[in-house]
Design a protein around this motif. Sequence first.
Motif, PDB file in Angstrom:
ATOM      1  N   TYR A 118       0.820  -1.212   0.000  1.00  0.00           N
ATOM      2  CA  TYR A 118       0.000   0.000   0.000  1.00  0.00           C
ATOM      3  C   TYR A 118       0.850   1.257   0.000  1.00  0.00           C
ATOM      4  CZ  TYR A 118      -4.007  -2.940   1.116  1.00  0.00           C
ATOM      5  OH  TYR A 118      -4.986  -3.889   1.081  1.00  0.00           O
ATOM      6  N   GLY A 119       2.133   1.133   0.306  1.00  0.00           N
ATOM      7  CA  GLY A 119       3.008   2.290   0.365  1.00  0.00           C
ATOM      8  C   GLY A 119       3.451   2.801  -0.998  1.00  0.00           C
ATOM      9  N   LEU A 120       3.267   2.007  -2.042  1.00  0.00           N
ATOM     10  CA  LEU A 120       3.635   2.479  -3.376  1.00  0.00           C
ATOM     11  C   LEU A 120       2.786   3.686  -3.743  1.00  0.00           C
ATOM     12  CD1 LEU A 120       3.905  -0.897  -5.344  1.00  0.00           C
ATOM     13  CD2 LEU A 120       5.773   0.615  -4.693  1.00  0.00           C
ATOM     14  N   PRO A 121       3.378   4.729  -4.322  1.00  0.00           N
ATOM     15  CA  PRO A 121       2.615   5.939  -4.633  1.00  0.00           C
ATOM     16  C   PRO A 121       1.359   5.681  -5.472  1.00  0.00           C
ATOM     17  CG  PRO A 121       4.948   6.344  -4.915  1.00  0.00           C
ATOM     18  CD  PRO A 121       4.795   4.881  -4.632  1.00  0.00           C
ATOM     19  N   ARG A 160       3.591  -9.048   6.329  1.00  0.00           N
ATOM     20  CA  ARG A 160       4.480  -8.135   5.617  1.00  0.00           C
ATOM     21  C   ARG A 160       3.727  -7.537   4.434  1.00  0.00           C
ATOM     22  NH1 ARG A 160       7.358  -7.864   9.641  1.00  0.00           N
ATOM     23  NH2 ARG A 160       9.101  -9.258   9.967  1.00  0.00           N
ATOM     24  N   GLU A 161       4.295  -6.493   3.853  1.00  0.00           N
ATOM     25  CA  GLU A 161       3.717  -5.862   2.671  1.00  0.00           C
ATOM     26  C   GLU A 161       4.726  -5.906   1.538  1.00  0.00           C
ATOM     27  OE1 GLU A 161       1.674  -1.971   3.261  1.00  0.00           O
ATOM     28  OE2 GLU A 161       2.396  -2.243   5.324  1.00  0.00           O
ATOM     29  N   GLY A 162       4.238  -6.128   0.332  1.00  0.00           N
ATOM     30  CA  GLY A 162       5.114  -6.125  -0.834  1.00  0.00           C
ATOM     31  C   GLY A 162       4.773  -7.233  -1.799  1.00  0.00           C
ATOM     32  N   ARG A 163       5.712  -7.545  -2.655  1.00  0.00           N
ATOM     33  CA  ARG A 163       5.544  -8.653  -3.588  1.00  0.00           C
ATOM     34  C   ARG A 163       5.733  -9.952  -2.817  1.00  0.00           C
ATOM     35  NH1 ARG A 163       9.188  -6.186  -8.379  1.00  0.00           N
ATOM     36  NH2 ARG A 163       7.577  -4.834  -9.236  1.00  0.00           N
ATOM     37  N   PRO A 164       4.817 -10.891  -2.978  1.00  0.00           N
ATOM     38  CA  PRO A 164       4.887 -12.115  -2.163  1.00  0.00           C
ATOM     39  C   PRO A 164       6.233 -12.826  -2.228  1.00  0.00           C
ATOM     40  CG  PRO A 164       2.747 -11.962  -3.173  1.00  0.00           C
ATOM     41  CD  PRO A 164       3.582 -10.839  -3.749  1.00  0.00           C
ATOM     42  N   TYR A 165       6.748 -13.087  -3.418  1.00  0.00           N
ATOM     43  CA  TYR A 165       7.987 -13.863  -3.484  1.00  0.00           C
ATOM     44  C   TYR A 165       9.148 -13.117  -2.832  1.00  0.00           C
ATOM     45  CZ  TYR A 165      10.151 -11.286  -7.361  1.00  0.00           C
ATOM     46  OH  TYR A 165      10.745 -10.333  -8.134  1.00  0.00           O
ATOM     47  N   GLU A 166       9.194 -11.788  -2.977  1.00  0.00           N
ATOM     48  CA  GLU A 166      10.270 -11.016  -2.358  1.00  0.00           C
ATOM     49  C   GLU A 166      10.173 -11.070  -0.839  1.00  0.00           C
ATOM     50  OE1 GLU A 166       9.875  -7.120  -4.045  1.00  0.00           O
ATOM     51  OE2 GLU A 166      10.930  -7.675  -5.891  1.00  0.00           O
ATOM     52  N   GLU A 170      11.897 -12.923   4.485  1.00  0.00           N
ATOM     53  CA  GLU A 170      11.602 -13.588   5.755  1.00  0.00           C
ATOM     54  C   GLU A 170      12.499 -14.800   5.943  1.00  0.00           C
ATOM     55  OE1 GLU A 170       9.586 -12.840   8.633  1.00  0.00           O
ATOM     56  OE2 GLU A 170       9.733 -11.047   7.422  1.00  0.00           O
ATOM     57  N   ALA A 171      12.747 -15.515   4.870  1.00  0.00           N
ATOM     58  CA  ALA A 171      13.621 -16.684   4.955  1.00  0.00           C
ATOM     59  C   ALA A 171      15.009 -16.271   5.442  1.00  0.00           C
ATOM     60  CB  ALA A 171      13.701 -17.396   3.603  1.00  0.00           C
ATOM     61  N   GLY A 172      15.515 -15.183   4.932  1.00  0.00           N
ATOM     62  CA  GLY A 172      16.817 -14.699   5.384  1.00  0.00           C
ATOM     63  C   GLY A 172      16.770 -14.144   6.800  1.00  0.00           C
ATOM     64  N   ARG A 173      15.713 -13.417   7.119  1.00  0.00           N
ATOM     65  CA  ARG A 173      15.569 -12.769   8.422  1.00  0.00           C
ATOM     66  C   ARG A 173      15.541 -13.783   9.571  1.00  0.00           C
ATOM     67  NH1 ARG A 173      11.231  -9.752   7.191  1.00  0.00           N
ATOM     68  NH2 ARG A 173      12.536  -7.997   6.608  1.00  0.00           N
ATOM     69  N   HIS A 174      14.911 -14.925   9.348  1.00  0.00           N
ATOM     70  CA  HIS A 174      14.735 -15.913  10.420  1.00  0.00           C
ATOM     71  C   HIS A 174      15.581 -17.174  10.223  1.00  0.00           C
ATOM     72  CE1 HIS A 174      11.565 -13.545  12.175  1.00  0.00           C
ATOM     73  NE2 HIS A 174      10.986 -13.470  11.006  1.00  0.00           N
ATOM     74  N   ARG A 175      16.533 -17.108   9.322  1.00  0.00           N
ATOM     75  CA  ARG A 175      17.393 -18.265   9.046  1.00  0.00           C
ATOM     76  C   ARG A 175      16.568 -19.522   8.777  1.00  0.00           C
ATOM     77  NH1 ARG A 175      22.628 -17.431  12.916  1.00  0.00           N
ATOM     78  NH2 ARG A 175      22.924 -15.272  12.329  1.00  0.00           N
ATOM     79  N   ILE A 176      15.608 -19.347   7.888  1.00  0.00           N
ATOM     80  CA  ILE A 176      14.717 -20.436   7.505  1.00  0.00           C
ATOM     81  C   ILE A 176      15.517 -21.485   6.752  1.00  0.00           C
ATOM     82  CG2 ILE A 176      12.723 -21.033   6.053  1.00  0.00           C
ATOM     83  CD1 ILE A 176      11.988 -19.407   8.590  1.00  0.00           C
ATOM     84  N   ASP A 177      15.313 -22.757   7.088  1.00  0.00           N
ATOM     85  CA  ASP A 177      15.980 -23.813   6.332  1.00  0.00           C
ATOM     86  C   ASP A 177      15.003 -24.664   5.537  1.00  0.00           C
ATOM     87  OD1 ASP A 177      15.108 -25.003   8.726  1.00  0.00           O
ATOM     88  OD2 ASP A 177      17.138 -25.283   9.451  1.00  0.00           O
ATOM     89  N   LEU A 178      13.695 -24.380   5.651  1.00  0.00           N
ATOM     90  CA  LEU A 178      12.707 -25.028   4.797  1.00  0.00           C
ATOM     91  C   LEU A 178      11.527 -24.089   4.586  1.00  0.00           C
ATOM     92  CD1 LEU A 178      11.557 -27.521   3.290  1.00  0.00           C
ATOM     93  CD2 LEU A 178      10.504 -28.204   5.463  1.00  0.00           C
TER      94      LEU A 178
END
Length: 143
Positions: free
Chosen positions: A44-47, A88-94, A99-107
């Motif tokens: 929603y933050g996109l102009p 979160r907000e944004g493009r789903p895949y991004e 999130e995977a990087g933020r929480h050290r997701i391994d699966l």
Amino acid sequence: MFRNILLPVNLTEGPHSPRALEAALEYARRDGAHLYVLEVLPDYGLPVVASFFPPEARAAAVRETEQQLADFVRRHVPEGVAVTAVVREGRPYEQILEEAGRHRIDLIVIPSRHMGTMEGFLLGSTAEKVVRHARCSVLVVRD
């Protein structure tokens, strides 16, 4: 084997993927892993998008989604499974990859549906991008 599992859901498109949830829970219980359940809202933050909504609409959408996701987790994740609900907000895949990087997701356990195009027929655009770019294992579950 897995310590942190990410399950993206899309509550706005109707019923969740019961098979993806089942798989994520099975791995979480088996390995004693922490389960992160992620819902991604449009940005929603996109102009361009923001111009169609009053400023308070974004905050209201996030609050409502957080409540819906908390309800989803209460209904579907049994006691004994460590779980965190994330909006979160944004493009789903991004957002999934972040999130995977933020929480050290391994699966990442991601549902996939037939989307009607050749790319979608093979995997689904979000799932395909996650599989292509993830730095961890990805389990694609078809309904």
